[in-house]
Write an enzyme that holds these catalytic residues in place. Structure first.
Site, mmCIF file in Angstrom:
data_model
loop_
_atom_site.group_PDB
_atom_site.id
_atom_site.type_symbol
_atom_site.label_atom_id
_atom_site.label_comp_id
_atom_site.label_asym_id
_atom_site.label_seq_id
_atom_site.Cartn_x
_atom_site.Cartn_y
_atom_site.Cartn_z
ATOM 1 N N GLY A 33 0.808 -1.219 0.000
ATOM 2 C CA GLY A 33 0.000 0.000 0.000
ATOM 3 C C GLY A 33 0.828 1.249 0.000
ATOM 4 N N ASN A 34 0.127 2.346 0.021
ATOM 5 C CA ASN A 34 0.734 3.661 -0.040
ATOM 6 C C ASN A 34 0.367 4.449 1.197
ATOM 7 O OD1 ASN A 34 2.174 4.958 -2.390
ATOM 8 N ND2 ASN A 34 0.691 3.678 -3.465
#
Ligand code: CTP
Ligand code: CA
Length: 223
Positions: A33-34
């Site tokens: 994810g970010n």
């Protein structure tokens, strides 16, 4: 306020805003994810709604409160975000890609949780490139006004210019994510706005809600 509301070019325009950070599953409990709280995208959605736009907020994994008067479309992955944006695109006037889209996703997602006693080391997780949502829109666009963000740690304006051209966007909002206290997860941000035919606009450090109003006003004058 009410005066400005009736004057905004965004009144009754269809605006799609993406926010948050996509997650790409490795197994049922893990993901790539970010770092993105969604604050900037949510603030933009609220500001656009106040300007009288019909706002669709396509939100990936954000815990921000839903802005008033906005249609919220929750998504998880980059591909889901792309599908949601594409579904709106034909009837959209402005797209603002504020989301941190994961550049890569695991080539395969395990059906079951990977157990640590199955191996001493995980040899590899192969990542494949996700579609570039903004660049794809840039190829398809008719009259839509496309706004991208550029998160950079070096050569902010040069990389933002490159992204503007490469993605055929109309505006890129560049923020320096190497500066402490602004950008990802912070309540404040500082940006440089780059467009193809207009001089750059520098918006110094301010709360994201204040910056969002300024950015929405700027977009309203350009469409
Ligand atoms: N973006 C997108 N789809 C992707 C990746 C990015 O639509 N798969 C959008 C982002 O939402 C943002 C803009 O493209 O509006 C720039 O994203 P950024 O991560 O800064 O740039 P990238 O093109 O992904 O390049 P890099 O991460 O290598 O700097
Ligand atoms: Ca990226």
């Amino acid at each position: 306020e009410s005066c400005r509301l009736s004057e905004s070019n965004l009144k009754n325009k269809n605006v799609v805003i993406t926010a948050g950070g996509t997650r790409e599953a490795i197994d049922p409990v893990r993901y790539i994810g970010n770092n993105s709280s969604g604050k900037m995208g949510y603030a933009l959605a609220q500001a656009a709604a106040y300007a009288g736009a019909h706002v669709t907020l396509i939100s990936a994994n954000s815990h921000q409160p839903k802005p008033n008067g906005v249609k919220l479309v929750p998504v998880t992955t980059a591909k889901e975000m792309q599908t949601a944006v594409e579904a709106e695109f034909a009837k959209t006037d402005v797209v603002i890609m504020a989301a941190a889209v994961a550049d890569y996703r695991p080539e395969e997602t395990f059906d079951h949780k990977i157990k640590k006693d199955s191996a001493e080391s995980l040899e590899k997780i192969t990542l494949v490139k996700n579609p570039d949502i903004l660049a794809t829109l840039g190829q398809q666009k008719q009259n839509q006004f496309l706004v991208g963000f550029a998160a950079e740690t070096t050569e902010l304006e040069a990389f933002a210019q490159t992204k503007l051209k490469a993605k055929n966007a109309d505006m890129v909002i560049a923020n320096d994510v190497s500066q402490a206290g602004i950008g990802f997860n912070s309540d404040e941000n500082a940006v440089v706005v780059i467009s193809a035919d207009e001089a750059k606009v520098v918006l110094p450090k301010a709360p994201k809600t204040v910056l969002a109003q300024k950015l929405i006003e700027l977009i309203a004058t350009r469409i």
